[in-house]
Design a protein around this motif. Sequence first.
Motif, PDB file in Angstrom:
ATOM      1  N   GLY A   1       0.805  -1.216   0.000  1.00 13.97           N
ATOM      2  CA  GLY A   1       0.000   0.000   0.000  1.00 13.97           C
ATOM      3  C   GLY A   1       0.837   1.265   0.000  1.00 13.97           C
ATOM      4  N   ILE A   2       1.904   1.283   0.784  1.00 16.43           N
ATOM      5  CA  ILE A   2       2.753   2.487   0.829  1.00 16.43           C
ATOM      6  C   ILE A   2       3.536   2.636  -0.479  1.00 16.43           C
ATOM      7  CG2 ILE A   2       4.781   1.518   2.009  1.00 16.43           C
ATOM      8  CD1 ILE A   2       3.311   5.009   2.639  1.00 16.43           C
ATOM      9  N   VAL A   3       3.998   1.524  -1.054  1.00 15.00           N
ATOM     10  CA  VAL A   3       4.688   1.590  -2.348  1.00 15.00           C
ATOM     11  C   VAL A   3       3.748   2.176  -3.401  1.00 15.00           C
ATOM     12  CG1 VAL A   3       5.659   0.200  -4.233  1.00 15.00           C
ATOM     13  CG2 VAL A   3       6.373  -0.224  -1.867  1.00 15.00           C
ATOM     14  N   ALA A   4       2.509   1.703  -3.437  1.00 15.29           N
ATOM     15  CA  ALA A   4       1.525   2.216  -4.404  1.00 15.29           C
ATOM     16  C   ALA A   4       1.241   3.696  -4.163  1.00 15.29           C
ATOM     17  CB  ALA A   4       0.234   1.399  -4.323  1.00 15.29           C
ATOM     18  N   ALA A   5       1.127   4.098  -2.908  1.00 15.03           N
ATOM     19  CA  ALA A   5       0.854   5.507  -2.582  1.00 15.03           C
ATOM     20  C   ALA A   5       2.006   6.404  -3.019  1.00 15.03           C
ATOM     21  CB  ALA A   5       0.591   5.651  -1.083  1.00 15.03           C
ATOM     22  N   LEU A   6       3.238   5.960  -2.803  1.00 17.24           N
ATOM     23  CA  LEU A   6       4.403   6.759  -3.197  1.00 17.24           C
ATOM     24  C   LEU A   6       4.490   6.872  -4.718  1.00 17.24           C
ATOM     25  CD1 LEU A   6       7.060   5.437  -0.649  1.00 17.24           C
ATOM     26  CD2 LEU A   6       5.642   7.508  -0.473  1.00 17.24           C
TER      27      LEU A   6
END
Length: 166
Positions: free
Chosen positions: A70-75
């Motif tokens: 999720g954080i990779v996608a958000a970044l």
Amino acid sequence: MTQRAGTQVLVSVGSNIERERHIVEGIAALKELDANCRSSRVFEAVPVGFEGPNFYNLVVELHTDLTLEGIVAALREIESRWGRERDAVKFRDRTLDIDLLTYGDRVQAEGPTLPRKDVYKFAFTLWPLAELCPEQVIPGDTQTYEQAWNAFSDEQPLWPVSDFSV
């Protein structure tokens, strides 16, 4: 330092195209993920691996309940919002470059590599980390960010930007 809820995430943020604007916009977008995120000073660095305008770089600490994926996608979504092309050449000018350096204490060799090798490889990553989290032990290591910075020997031109803060 007070413990905060969620997983601690450390990211590097850089830009060498309309640097001030893109750094400010990148930080604003990261604050959408964690309104209480904090950052190192902004540093100016010469490009590594190619010729081009100097970069502004900093490291941001945020806390999140997002999964690693999720954080990779958000970044990536934040980078895309500011014109980053995922299939672009690696060493080139960037409007906004946000790299996941750590995700909690997680250590893994791929998908993504954690901690990111940039932690040890680039002054523009390690100096801001040493400033932001000096006493924190690097995941999978025994040394702190400050100890790693004090032992860093590569000569990479880097200096704080005194008239720009986020």
